[in-house]
Write an enzyme that holds these catalytic residues in place. Structure first.
Site, PDB file in Angstrom:
ATOM      1  N   HIS A 114       0.911  -1.222  -0.144  1.00  0.00           N
ATOM      2  CA  HIS A 114       0.042   0.118   0.021  1.00  0.00           C
ATOM      3  C   HIS A 114       0.914   1.088   0.031  1.00  0.00           C
ATOM      4  O   HIS A 114       1.256   1.669   1.149  1.00  0.00           O
ATOM      5  CB  HIS A 114      -0.983   0.102   1.481  1.00  0.00           C
ATOM      6  CG  HIS A 114      -2.547  -0.719   0.892  1.00  0.00           C
ATOM      7  ND1 HIS A 114      -3.219  -0.135  -0.020  1.00  0.00           N
ATOM      8  CD2 HIS A 114      -2.842  -1.888   1.367  1.00  0.00           C
ATOM      9  CE1 HIS A 114      -4.121  -1.016  -0.065  1.00  0.00           C
ATOM     10  NE2 HIS A 114      -3.974  -2.050   0.710  1.00  0.00           N
ATOM     11  N   ASP A 119      -5.164   2.259   1.679  1.00  0.00           N
ATOM     12  CA  ASP A 119      -5.430   1.339   2.960  1.00  0.00           C
ATOM     13  C   ASP A 119      -5.909   2.386   4.092  1.00  0.00           C
ATOM     14  O   ASP A 119      -6.831   2.068   4.698  1.00  0.00           O
ATOM     15  CB  ASP A 119      -4.021   0.740   3.735  1.00  0.00           C
ATOM     16  CG  ASP A 119      -2.811   1.850   3.889  1.00  0.00           C
ATOM     17  OD1 ASP A 119      -2.945   2.981   3.177  1.00  0.00           O
ATOM     18  OD2 ASP A 119      -1.861   1.309   4.446  1.00  0.00           O
ATOM     19  N   HIS A 255      13.341   1.200 -26.412  1.00  0.00           N
ATOM     20  CA  HIS A 255      14.011  -0.041 -26.584  1.00  0.00           C
ATOM     21  C   HIS A 255      14.318  -0.271 -27.820  1.00  0.00           C
ATOM     22  O   HIS A 255      13.570  -0.391 -28.790  1.00  0.00           O
ATOM     23  CB  HIS A 255      13.269  -1.331 -25.980  1.00  0.00           C
ATOM     24  CG  HIS A 255      13.193  -1.033 -24.335  1.00  0.00           C
ATOM     25  ND1 HIS A 255      14.308  -1.668 -23.385  1.00  0.00           N
ATOM     26  CD2 HIS A 255      12.171  -0.803 -23.573  1.00  0.00           C
ATOM     27  CE1 HIS A 255      14.008  -1.282 -22.458  1.00  0.00           C
ATOM     28  NE2 HIS A 255      12.785  -0.831 -22.253  1.00  0.00           N
ATOM     29  N   TYR A 311      -8.040   7.114 -18.259  1.00  0.00           N
ATOM     30  CA  TYR A 311      -9.108   7.990 -17.081  1.00  0.00           C
ATOM     31  C   TYR A 311      -9.090   9.205 -17.993  1.00  0.00           C
ATOM     32  O   TYR A 311      -8.297  10.099 -18.291  1.00  0.00           O
ATOM     33  CB  TYR A 311      -8.589   8.000 -15.752  1.00  0.00           C
ATOM     34  CG  TYR A 311      -8.256   6.740 -15.152  1.00  0.00           C
ATOM     35  CD1 TYR A 311      -8.950   5.504 -15.721  1.00  0.00           C
ATOM     36  CD2 TYR A 311      -7.109   6.861 -14.230  1.00  0.00           C
ATOM     37  CE1 TYR A 311      -8.481   4.479 -14.990  1.00  0.00           C
ATOM     38  CE2 TYR A 311      -7.163   5.564 -13.369  1.00  0.00           C
ATOM     39  CZ  TYR A 311      -7.877   4.411 -13.787  1.00  0.00           C
ATOM     40  OH  TYR A 311      -7.466   3.364 -13.075  1.00  0.00           O
ATOM     41  N   GLU A 386      -0.850   9.121  10.513  1.00  0.00           N
ATOM     42  CA  GLU A 386      -2.163   8.531  10.509  1.00  0.00           C
ATOM     43  C   GLU A 386      -3.030   9.239  11.289  1.00  0.00           C
ATOM     44  O   GLU A 386      -4.513   9.143  11.513  1.00  0.00           O
ATOM     45  CB  GLU A 386      -2.228   7.272  11.435  1.00  0.00           C
ATOM     46  CG  GLU A 386      -1.364   6.156  10.672  1.00  0.00           C
ATOM     47  CD  GLU A 386      -0.829   4.822  11.577  1.00  0.00           C
ATOM     48  OE1 GLU A 386      -0.627   5.168  12.438  1.00  0.00           O
ATOM     49  OE2 GLU A 386      -1.034   3.800  10.871  1.00  0.00           O
TER      50      GLU A 386
END
Ligand code: NI
Length: 408
Positions: A114, A119, A255, A311, A386
């Protein structure tokens, strides 16, 4: 840019109501549990199990297996008189990165981590669901919490919409957040209009004619052709895009060949295009093709181009952005506060939800230099403060209380 002037923990918690402050250790526990068991897109089975177990435990109505591993929780308010429906979206997936943090809660899944904070997004959404289930008297209508798989790719938002995540009851507006280490803890980044960029990808094979490195006149050198293409592609942004608008063309992989003295027959490149203005849809594909075709033709090479739009840009609705901004101003009372005009060329499939219904996606500052929690997203040492978890729940809950009112 990460400021070194960080607010203290106390400052950050002062605007969080007691019920949510009490939840903080639980938020940390869920987040760490998820962090230890990261899962890639559409394989979030342990994550989905934890979500389902908790929702069931709390008696919250929910639908599982939406777009494979997605879950939609439905919370009904007790205030009467109006029936607004607010969606809250949280992505759940991790990245194919080997974690280098040595924390006790480090990833137990080899090569998966994560490293973007999803998370934390799940923990915040769980905390919000729990709080709302305990306080149905604080809102009217319905809140749908959408736990979405595979944001990092191939994209879980679109299949969730196709599976009816925004229907029955029909979602009127949607909000979502990203924990953001580009901003310090105690700040919120929000703006109306384009917040994040469209993501388009291309793969191109240039075919020439191989031969001896000392006799280039007998060959069509795909390396020289590719070099011209890489340079010319930069001129699309420099010369075809209004300088007051933003766009990026990046060749991220090139490449060709394998020896000092051999001109190869083929070169391959991959890249990405980013922009904010939806009016650019289709434009870069067309210009890329023109530039590549012209250069290849002039050198006698051929090409195959595959181009796809991943997106669309993340576009915030004015009313919803104002709602989030006013709440953020009240919640983050730090000197840095709300960061206006916050934008990034990163992409997000939250954009698909925002194309369906008005909404607002915002950044919740989560970096803390003083705790060595300021590594960038997708870095093997990414981690966040957190304390931001409780702030996230407080902001979501206030959004529900303001949007889902009986007076609406
Ligand atoms: Ni992310």
């Amino acid at each position: 840019m990460v400021s070194t002037h960080f607010p203290t923990l106390d400052q950050n918690l002062s605007s969080i109501r007691l019920d949510i402050r009490t939840l903080q250790p639980q938020l940390v526990e869920w987040r760490r549990l998820l962090h230890q068991r990261p899962e890639l897109g559409f394989r979030e089975t342990l994550t989905a199990k934890l979500i389902t177990r908790l929702l069931t435990e709390w008696g919250i109505e929910h639908q599982t297996g939406v777009a494979q591993t997605g879950t939609v929780a439905i919370l009904r308010g007790m205030q009467k008189g109006a029936d607004p429906v607010l969606g809250i979206r949280a992505d759940m997936d991790a990245l194919p990165i080997q974690e280098e943090n040595l924390v006790s809660y480090r990833s137990q899944h080899d090569g998966i981590m994560h490293a973007c904070g999803h998370d934390g997004h799940v923990a915040i959404a769980l905390g919000t669901a729990y709080y709302l289930s305990q306080h149905p008297d604080r809102f009217a209508g319905t809140v749908k919490i959408i736990f979405q798989p595979a944001e990092e790719g191939p994209g879980g938002a679109k299949p969730m919409i196709e599976s009816g995540a925004l229907k029955d009851p029909d979602v009127d507006a949607i909000i979502g957040l990203h924990l953001w280490n580009n901003l310090p803890l105690g700040t919120v980044g929000v703006r109306e209009g384009a917040m994040m960029a469209a993501v388009e990808l291309f793969d191109c094979t240039i075919r020439g004619k191989g031969g001896h490195g000392a006799m280039p006149h007998q060959t069509v050198d795909p390396i020289v052709v590719s070099a011209q293409i890489v340079n010319a592609l930069q001129a699309i942004v420099a010369r075809n895009v209004d300088p007051l608008k933003s766009a990026v063309v990046t060749v991220g992989s090139l490449h060709a060949g394998h020896a000092h003295n051999v001109i190869p027959a083929m070169a391959q490149m991959q890249g990405t295009v980013r922009y904010f203005d939806p009016a650019f849809e289709g434009f870069f594909q067309q210009r890329l093709e023109q530039v590549i075709a012209g250069i290849c033709q002039s050198y006698g090479a051929t090409y195959e181009l595959s181009y796809r739009s991943l997106y669309p840009p993340v576009i915030n609705d004015r009313t919803m952005a104002n709602l989030v901004r006013s709440i953020a101003e009240a919640v983050v009372e730090t000197p840095m506060g709300v960061v206006p005009e916050c934008q990034t060329m990163g992409g997000e499939d939250m954009s698909f939800f925002l194309k369906e219904v008005p909404g607002c996606y915002f950044f919740l500052g989560s970096a803390n230099d003083s705790k060595d929690l300021a590594y960038p997203h997708h870095h093997p040492r990414f981690d966040f403060d957190e304390t931001a978890l409780g702030l996230g729940v407080e902001i979501f809950v206030r959004c529900v209380e303001k949007f889902c009112t009986a007076q609406k």
